[in-house]
Design a protein around this motif. Structure first.
Motif, PDB file in Angstrom:
ATOM      1  N   UNK A  65     -17.714  46.784  36.902  1.00 29.23           N
ATOM      2  CA  UNK A  65     -18.037  45.465  36.346  1.00 29.23           C
ATOM      3  C   UNK A  65     -19.315  45.529  35.507  1.00 29.23           C
ATOM      4  N   UNK A  66     -19.233  45.076  34.247  1.00 29.27           N
ATOM      5  CA  UNK A  66     -20.406  45.170  33.372  1.00 29.27           C
ATOM      6  C   UNK A  66     -21.437  44.074  33.597  1.00 29.27           C
ATOM      7  N   UNK A  67     -21.106  43.055  34.383  1.00 29.68           N
ATOM      8  CA  UNK A  67     -22.034  41.929  34.504  1.00 29.68           C
ATOM      9  C   UNK A  67     -22.402  41.568  35.950  1.00 29.68           C
ATOM     10  N   UNK A  68     -22.202  42.487  36.882  1.00 26.61           N
ATOM     11  CA  UNK A  68     -22.552  42.233  38.296  1.00 26.61           C
ATOM     12  C   UNK A  68     -21.808  41.050  38.895  1.00 26.61           C
ATOM     13  N   UNK A  69     -20.541  40.897  38.538  1.00 25.93           N
ATOM     14  CA  UNK A  69     -19.781  39.768  39.078  1.00 25.93           C
ATOM     15  C   UNK A  69     -19.085  40.123  40.386  1.00 25.93           C
ATOM     16  N   UNK A  70     -19.147  41.385  40.783  1.00 25.97           N
ATOM     17  CA  UNK A  70     -18.543  41.783  42.056  1.00 25.97           C
ATOM     18  C   UNK A  70     -19.668  42.241  42.984  1.00 25.97           C
TER      19      UNK A  70
END
Ligand SMILES: Cc1cc2nc3c(=O)[nH]c(=O)nc-3n(C[C@H](O)[C@H](O)[C@H](O)COP(=O)(O)OP(=O)(O)OC[C@H]3O[C@@H](n4cnc5c(N)ncnc54)[C@H](O)[C@@H]3O)c2cc1C
Ligand code: SF4
Lengths: 158, 414
Positions: A65-70
């Motif tokens: 995940x490129x945006x720390x959503x997990x």
């Protein structure tokens, strides 16, 4: 002690109660198509195999995940999607080698099993104990993960 | 131990974090030439359509994330003195290192076309570019996109949903020719055309004439389109030029690395778009220029910077997922097929659904799909697990959609 889903396909009769419970818990509708756990049917062999995320240690989705959503829920050990952060890029869906992160076209975000915050409804609903929620050590999930060690770079780097 | 990391994109950030974990007493300095906190280029398309704000693109959301453990320095690396083990910045500063990571990423290359350097032309690569595009992009604005490769197609979605009148000019004979085969690339073109996008394939921009209120883009076969904005997405090149003249060996413009992500000079490593690393499928070294590869490189490089030889890179699998105005396409590994291999395909032209599986013997080595989103990652599982499919190969040849069943059979004897 972390707990995890223990799946025993031999006990599964293909009744789809788990899919119904999952979709109701997470999407508010009784619709197996919206379930995060899936029963696969082997017609020739007369077998049913329940299948969902094992919350694996490698956490391929989380690292992709490129945006720390997990994020990992420290209490349950589950990888959870933060809807407010997810941009819907789907990179986690192709990075997860178990195919257990799915894109939801209606919301534009991805969905995956989050162990219902520690009370998985699929296990509650299963009438035959094909799905149980037990101490993580006892699950024998290693079988499902076995292949990962072959190709994994990250497990060793941790 | 002192570690210096040049470039603070995903490869650099993940490497820095991994080093901190493995060597808590190490000194980590991360040098970046962009004014913003480390961010993800991948999130830019979602910024263009206002789905997120700039903060939503940041790789790490907590402003204190890097704390004292990772020193983030703003500066442009200009050269390396490998003998003295120092990185030299453009402003004359010198940073001593014991291990150096080159994670400078890549940048778009502009096609050599008259007028390409004009006001109305931009790339779509940085937050700075995104700001420029958002300022011009209005409903009904006329926009020309040069290049329908992976990056071009990713921004295409954002441009269309912002209401722009879009013309796409692609040199290849189909869309995303390096990710999709003829059938899926052709179908994707048809899909875009049906959604009102003017797609020209096997076409080339010949010149861009700038006028006060617009640009006129001349395209092969005597065509021309007026545009308020021209976006160039015609390929990328690694940011490794600053290493020219050093002993560090370059390959395809990027740093040639071995399976420890180490360059030809001991102590100097590379990761991400700036590295020419091992490809899992081909066993060859190439620049994949994708986010998951940058992250994996970052981890492996970091482990070896802390203790050389500790992690051997197994190779990254090339994988892409694209959403083009609602049609999702995916590619994995050797989707073009291998010599002597078999392939299976299933096509539903009317519903824009397609799957192409490529086998070597009875193992899956590559795939393309269109319009399929459920359990798609299992393709990676099957390819990277190199499972022998046995009788399931024939079943997949008969019905390629039975992927999950094949996987369960191969892994659980179901
Ligand atoms: C619009 C867009 C959409 C994308 N979508 C996807 C996608 O959907 N899926 C996918 O897999 N990939 C996608 N990518 C590609 C992905 O973003 C890159 O592969 C990834 O960013 C590579 O990471 P990196 O850390 O190697 O390099 P970068 O992210 O490029 O970071 C490198 C950093 O180093 C800096 N730098 C360069 N030279 C110097 C120097 N001399 N001194 C100091 N600093 C320097 C750069 O300015 C930059 O900040 C997309 C890219 C773009 C532009
Ligand atoms: S789809 Fe959402 S959760 Fe998955 S990688 Fe993209 S941003 Fe992260």
């Amino acid at each position: 002690m972390l707990r995890s889903l223990n799946i025993n396909p031999d006990k599964c009769t293909g009744c789809l109660q788990c899919e119904m419970a999952c979709s109701f818990e997470n999407e508010g509708v009784f619709n197996p198509a919206k379930s995060r756990i899936k029963i696969f049917t082997f017609h020739d062999e007369g077998r049913f195999v329940p299948y969902t995320c094992t919350q694996c240690d490698e956490a391929w989705c989380l690292h992709a995940c490129p945006v720390e959503a997990i994020r990992m829920n420290r209490e349950t050990g589950a990888m959870e999607i933060l809807d407010s952060v997810c941009v819907g890029c789907k990179v986690c869906t192709i990075a997860c080698p178990f195919g257990t992160v799915n894109y939801n076209q209606t919301t534009g975000k991805v969905i995956k099993c989050d162990l219902c915050g520690g009370d998985p409804q699929c296990a509650q609903a299963c009438p035959t104990e094909a799905i149980t929620y037990v101490d993580a050590d006892a699950t024998g999930l290693e079988k499902m993960r076995a292949w990962a060690s072959k190709t994994d770079n990250q497990a060793h780097a941790n | 131990m002192t570690y210096v990391i040049v470039g603070s994109g995903p490869a650099g950030v993940v490497a820095a974090e991994t080093i901190c974990k493995l060597d808590p007493n190490g000194q980590v300095v991360m040098v970046g030439d962009e004014p913003d906190p480390p961010y993800s280029r991948m999130a830019i398309p979602y910024l263009l359509i206002n789905n997120i704000d700039e903060q939503g693109t940041y790789l790490r959301k907590d402003p204190e994330h890097f704390g004292n453990a990772i020193k983030h320095v703003h500066g442009v690396a200009e050269s390396v003195d490998a003998e003295a083990k120092t990185l030299i910045l453009a402003d004359g500063r010198k940073l001593d290192y014991e291990a150096l990571l080159v994670s400078t990423g890549s940048r778009p290359i502009l096609p050599p076309v008259p007028g390409i350097d004009g006001e109305r032309v931009t790339t779509c690569w940085t937050l700075e570019d995104a700001r420029k595009i958002t300022a011009t992009l209005k409903p009904d604005a006329s926009v020309v996109l040069i290049g329908a490769g992976f990056i071009g197609c990713i921004i295409l979605e954002a441009l269309v949903s912002s209401g722009a009148n879009l013309t796409v000019v692609e040199m290849g004979d189909r869309m995303v020719p390096r990710m999709l085969d003829e059938t899926s690339g052709g179908l994707l073109k048809k899909w875009c055309q049906e959604k009102g996008v003017n797609v020209m394939t096997s076409a080339q921009v010949e010149s861009i004439d700038h006028h006060s209120d617009k640009a006129v883009v001349k395209i092969s076969n005597d065509r021309h389109v007026e545009a308020e904005l021209v976006i160039s997405a015609a390929g990328v090149r690694a940011n490794a030029d600053f290493l020219e003249g050093t002993e560090i060996e370059l390959k395809n413009g990027a740093v040639a690395v071995d399976r420890y992500m180490c360059s030809s000079v001991p102590g100097i490593y590379a990761a991400g778009d700036a590295a020419c690393g091992l490809d899992f499928s081909t066993s060859d070294y190439s620049v994949q220029a994708i986010q998951p590869t940058a992250v994996e490189h970052g981890r492996v490089a970091a482990a070896n910077m802390v203790r050389h030889g500790s992690v051997l890179h197994q190779g990254c699998i090339n994988m892409n997922v694209l959403d083009t105005i609602g049609l999702v396409s995916v590619s994995y590994g050797q989707w073009q097929g291998v010599e002597g291999g078999d392939h299976a395909a299933l096509l539903d032209r009317d519903r824009f659904r397609y799957i192409n599986l490529q086998f070597d013997g009875d193992t899956l080595v590559g795939a393309n799909t269109l319009g399929i989103t459920q359990h798609i990652g299992i393709l990676r599982g099957l390819i990277q697990g190199q499972f022998k499919l046995g009788k399931w190969k024939q079943r997949l040849m008969d019905n390629p959609m039975q992927l999950m069943e094949a996987y369960l059979a191969a892994t659980q004897g179901a």
